[in-house]
Motif scaffolding. Structure first.
Motif, PDB file in Angstrom:
ATOM      1  N   PHE A  21       0.898  -1.163  -0.047  1.00 46.99           N
ATOM      2  CA  PHE A  21      -0.097  -0.190   0.002  1.00 46.99           C
ATOM      3  C   PHE A  21       0.807   1.354   0.046  1.00 46.99           C
ATOM      4  CE2 PHE A  21      -2.838  -3.195   1.660  1.00 46.99           C
ATOM      5  CZ  PHE A  21      -4.055  -2.692   1.012  1.00 46.99           C
ATOM      6  N   GLU A  22       0.386   2.146  -0.890  1.00 45.71           N
ATOM      7  CA  GLU A  22       1.265   3.578  -0.721  1.00 45.71           C
ATOM      8  C   GLU A  22       0.519   4.516   0.295  1.00 45.71           C
ATOM      9  OE1 GLU A  22       1.171   4.794  -4.753  1.00 45.71           O
ATOM     10  OE2 GLU A  22       2.420   3.131  -5.402  1.00 45.71           O
ATOM     11  N   ARG A  23      -0.548   4.420   0.662  1.00 44.47           N
ATOM     12  CA  ARG A  23      -1.323   5.188   1.395  1.00 44.47           C
ATOM     13  C   ARG A  23      -2.256   4.325   2.419  1.00 44.47           C
ATOM     14  NH1 ARG A  23      -6.093   7.356  -0.199  1.00 44.47           N
ATOM     15  NH2 ARG A  23      -7.040   6.495  -2.157  1.00 44.47           N
ATOM     16  N   THR A  24      -2.929   5.432   3.304  1.00 50.13           N
ATOM     17  CA  THR A  24      -3.858   4.939   4.385  1.00 50.13           C
ATOM     18  C   THR A  24      -5.228   5.333   3.636  1.00 50.13           C
ATOM     19  OG1 THR A  24      -3.859   6.569   5.688  1.00 50.13           O
ATOM     20  CG2 THR A  24      -2.582   4.639   6.135  1.00 50.13           C
ATOM     21  N   LEU A  25      -6.285   4.894   3.948  1.00 52.16           N
ATOM     22  CA  LEU A  25      -7.742   4.965   3.676  1.00 52.16           C
ATOM     23  C   LEU A  25      -8.041   6.394   4.612  1.00 52.16           C
ATOM     24  CD1 LEU A  25      -9.344   1.722   2.557  1.00 52.16           C
ATOM     25  CD2 LEU A  25      -8.749   3.600   1.071  1.00 52.16           C
ATOM     26  N   GLN A  26      -8.643   7.246   4.107  1.00 52.25           N
ATOM     27  CA  GLN A  26      -9.198   8.293   5.127  1.00 52.25           C
ATOM     28  C   GLN A  26     -10.690   8.480   5.105  1.00 52.25           C
ATOM     29  OE1 GLN A  26      -6.899  10.168   6.764  1.00 52.25           O
ATOM     30  NE2 GLN A  26      -5.246   8.932   5.920  1.00 52.25           N
ATOM     31  N   ALA A  27     -11.150   8.515   6.389  1.00 49.29           N
ATOM     32  CA  ALA A  27     -12.831   8.725   6.382  1.00 49.29           C
ATOM     33  C   ALA A  27     -12.897  10.157   5.742  1.00 49.29           C
ATOM     34  CB  ALA A  27     -13.088   8.508   7.804  1.00 49.29           C
ATOM     35  N   PRO A  28     -14.290  10.322   5.288  1.00 47.82           N
ATOM     36  CA  PRO A  28     -15.387   9.183   5.097  1.00 47.82           C
ATOM     37  C   PRO A  28     -15.025   8.191   4.249  1.00 47.82           C
ATOM     38  CG  PRO A  28     -15.988  11.123   3.910  1.00 47.82           C
ATOM     39  CD  PRO A  28     -14.851  11.580   4.486  1.00 47.82           C
ATOM     40  N   TYR A  29     -15.712   6.923   4.499  1.00 45.52           N
ATOM     41  CA  TYR A  29     -15.350   5.871   3.647  1.00 45.52           C
ATOM     42  C   TYR A  29     -16.626   5.672   2.809  1.00 45.52           C
ATOM     43  CZ  TYR A  29     -12.229   4.746   7.352  1.00 45.52           C
ATOM     44  OH  TYR A  29     -11.191   4.833   8.305  1.00 45.52           O
ATOM     45  N   HIS A  30     -16.224   5.374   1.355  1.00 43.98           N
ATOM     46  CA  HIS A  30     -17.121   4.841   0.578  1.00 43.98           C
ATOM     47  C   HIS A  30     -17.356   3.371   0.368  1.00 43.98           C
ATOM     48  CE1 HIS A  30     -17.554   9.086  -0.303  1.00 43.98           C
ATOM     49  NE2 HIS A  30     -16.344   9.183  -0.563  1.00 43.98           N
ATOM     50  N   ALA A  31     -18.420   2.779  -0.003  1.00 42.29           N
ATOM     51  CA  ALA A  31     -18.561   1.242   0.077  1.00 42.29           C
ATOM     52  C   ALA A  31     -19.661   1.022  -1.105  1.00 42.29           C
ATOM     53  CB  ALA A  31     -18.675   0.826   1.436  1.00 42.29           C
ATOM     54  N   ILE A  32     -19.254  -0.186  -1.667  1.00 36.40           N
ATOM     55  CA  ILE A  32     -20.203  -0.702  -2.828  1.00 36.40           C
ATOM     56  C   ILE A  32     -20.099  -2.118  -2.784  1.00 36.40           C
ATOM     57  CG2 ILE A  32     -20.571  -0.933  -5.168  1.00 36.40           C
ATOM     58  CD1 ILE A  32     -19.175   1.579  -5.566  1.00 36.40           C
ATOM     59  N   LYS A  33     -21.346  -2.672  -2.241  1.00 39.79           N
ATOM     60  CA  LYS A  33     -21.596  -3.993  -2.259  1.00 39.79           C
ATOM     61  C   LYS A  33     -21.586  -4.739  -3.746  1.00 39.79           C
ATOM     62  CE  LYS A  33     -24.902  -7.548  -0.376  1.00 39.79           C
ATOM     63  NZ  LYS A  33     -26.043  -8.026   0.135  1.00 39.79           N
ATOM     64  N   VAL A  34     -20.534  -5.880  -3.654  1.00 36.31           N
ATOM     65  CA  VAL A  34     -20.266  -6.451  -5.024  1.00 36.31           C
ATOM     66  C   VAL A  34     -20.223  -8.077  -4.901  1.00 36.31           C
ATOM     67  CG1 VAL A  34     -18.781  -4.393  -5.828  1.00 36.31           C
ATOM     68  CG2 VAL A  34     -17.820  -6.574  -4.642  1.00 36.31           C
ATOM     69  N   THR A  35     -20.522  -8.558  -6.119  1.00 38.63           N
ATOM     70  CA  THR A  35     -20.231 -10.112  -6.303  1.00 38.63           C
ATOM     71  C   THR A  35     -19.220 -10.523  -7.346  1.00 38.63           C
ATOM     72  OG1 THR A  35     -21.481 -12.191  -6.282  1.00 38.63           O
ATOM     73  CG2 THR A  35     -22.320 -10.492  -7.713  1.00 38.63           C
ATOM     74  N   GLY A  36     -19.070 -11.751  -7.561  1.00 38.51           N
ATOM     75  CA  GLY A  36     -18.159 -11.995  -8.746  1.00 38.51           C
ATOM     76  C   GLY A  36     -18.980 -12.339  -9.938  1.00 38.51           C
TER      77      GLY A  36
END
Length: 468
Positions: A375-390
């Motif tokens: 990883f080149e960086r950390t994740l910053q809040a706020p977080y975005h999320a998407i529910k996915v499948t294969g």
């Protein structure tokens, strides 16, 4: 009439409608071949099952990899066919056909330059590298969609003089005693059959992702997966080939995608992962190195509880993702959720907040990742999320072909006038999902169509100019 059929003898009515070259399928492969042939003055007809050309090409992101094109050089990018070929083989663990890899990577730049000469204004995708590519070589039209690519190819091909026969479902191939394809029978909406005679035939039609029985047989890991491809991928090319005695290859190869938004049914660009996003399962944990590739990610996601995962990313990545029309459409469908902090994100996912906090705390340049990702960086809040499948997108195996896109029989001999490329033929991904390098599908389509056109012209005793 049901299923692909090979008939022997004289085709009734073939003399009434005859062209030097017939092409089954008006996706990127067929249109590229038709454009090159028509531009050289060779009469060509495209046989297309749909009312408007579409297929897998139109459902893709429309990104075509090529090394050494004029637009790539103009962007100051150092790249060549040998480097591109090495990237393909590295992703396929050396199992891709060396002859096809060399042929496609060698022809891709010329194909892109030829398309550009017919008005397709390509640019090289910037901002990130897709998994496995060591140089920026994804060529895209400004619209950044496969639908725009197919529409532009159709305008160019028909503008150059290629004939486009739509609502024509190719069912029959007619073959003579010498093994030459003499005609194609096309079923029309009213049930009638048009017979088109030809001197050479290019199969640019389909894979078998839409054939559930073939998927169960050859791709067991995808037997319960969502199919995100075109219904026309019914395995017709393989069906004809089997009846003709053609050799098949790499039927275990395919392009999956581990980022299919559910329930929206939309593709979420893997740029989200490559820019620092992660996939988290219902237990609040990561489960694979997301930078290995979106194709094999489909298998990883399907193995998680409920066969789902959550793409988690931050504002920086959101700004990048909004440059992709597919993402914007998914966002309009309410696929993206925003959470102010870890507890809110955990509630959305349905996992333990402490476990999720540990997972996200481990994402960063200072923390060794047990899954092997850097990883080149950390994740910053706020977080975005998407529910996915294969999901299964398209297959990478099919008729075995040589470097000139000639279909081969069981003994490795080329049929007299039968060619194949794109989804109808084996690709350059080897025999497994993990061998798929981003863009391999459109590489096979566009470079394959470019090569098949030259081979068809040679069968007619004609040669094509390099720039055509």
């Amino acid at each position: 009439m049901s299923g692909p059929v090979v008939k022997r003898g004289a085709a009734p009515g073939a003399d009434a409608m005859h062209v030097p070259v017939a092409i089954i399928g008006a996706g990127a492969c067929g249109l590229t071949a038709a454009l090159r042939l028509a531009a050289a003055g060779i009469e060509t007809v495209l046989i297309e099952r749909d009312a408007t050309p579409s297929g897998s090409s139109a459902l893709s992101s429309g990104f075509i990899p090529a090394a050494g094109s004029a637009v790539q050089r103009a962007a100051g990018i150092e790249d060549d066919a040998q480097r591109f070929a090495a990237d393909i083989q590295a992703k396929a663990h050396g199992t891709a056909s060396p002859e096809l890899v060399a042929a496609y990577t060698g022809a891709a730049a010329a194909a892109m330059d030829a398309l550009a000469a017919h008005g397709l204004a390509f640019e090289v995708l910037d901002g990130f590298l897709y998994p496995g590519h060591t140089a920026r070589r994804m060529h895209t039209l400004p619209e950044r969609t496969g639908a725009a690519l197919v529409a532009a190819l159709e305008r160019a091909a028909t503008g150059a003089g290629a004939y486009l026969l739509t609502r024509a479902l190719a069912r029959e191939l007619w073959v003579d005693d010498a093994g030459r394809i003499t005609a194609v029978g096309c079923e029309r909406p009213d049930g009638s059959v048009d017979v088109i005679g030809c001197d050479a035939l290019i199969l640019a039609c389909n894979g078998f992702g839409g054939n559930a029985a073939m998927v169960r047989e050859h791709l067991p890991a995808m037997r319960e997966a969502v199919y995100g491809g075109h219904a026309g991928n019914d395995g017709s090319a393989i069906g004809w080939g089997a009846q003709l005695g053609a050799r098949l290859a790499d039927l275990g190869g395919y392009q999956g995608h581990g980022s299919w938004a559910t329930p929206q049914g939309a593709l979420i660009s893997w740029a989200v992962m490559m820019d620092g996003g992660v996939q988290i399962n219902r237990d609040g944990r990561r489960f694979h190195d997301e930078t290995h590739g979106y194709s094999e990610a489909a298998v990883h996601v399907l193995a998680q509880p409920g066969s789902v995962a959550w793409n988690v990313f931050d504002d920086r990545t959101l700004a990048l993702a909004r440059g992709f029309p597919d993402f914007v459409e998914a966002e309009a469908g309410q696929a993206r959720k925003t959470c102010a902090d870890v507890p809110e994100l955990a509630a959305l996912i349905g996992c333990d907040p402490h476990t999720l906090r540990q997972t996200l705390d481990a994402v960063g340049p200072e923390t060794p990742d047990p899954l092997g990702r850097r990883f080149e960086r950390t994740l910053q809040a706020p977080y975005h999320a998407i529910k996915v499948t294969g999901a299964l997108f398209h297959t990478q195996g099919g008729l075995d072909i040589d470097a000139q896109c000639r279909v081969l029989d069981q003994d490795g001999r080329a049929f007299p006038n039968l060619l194949a490329a794109g989804g109808a033929a084996r690709g350059v991904s080897g025999n497994d999902v993990s061998g798929y390098l981003s863009g391999n599908g459109l590489l096979s389509a566009v470079a394959g169509g470019h090569i098949a056109a030259a081979t068809a012209a040679a069968l007619l005793g004609r040669s094509l100019e390099q720039g055509v």
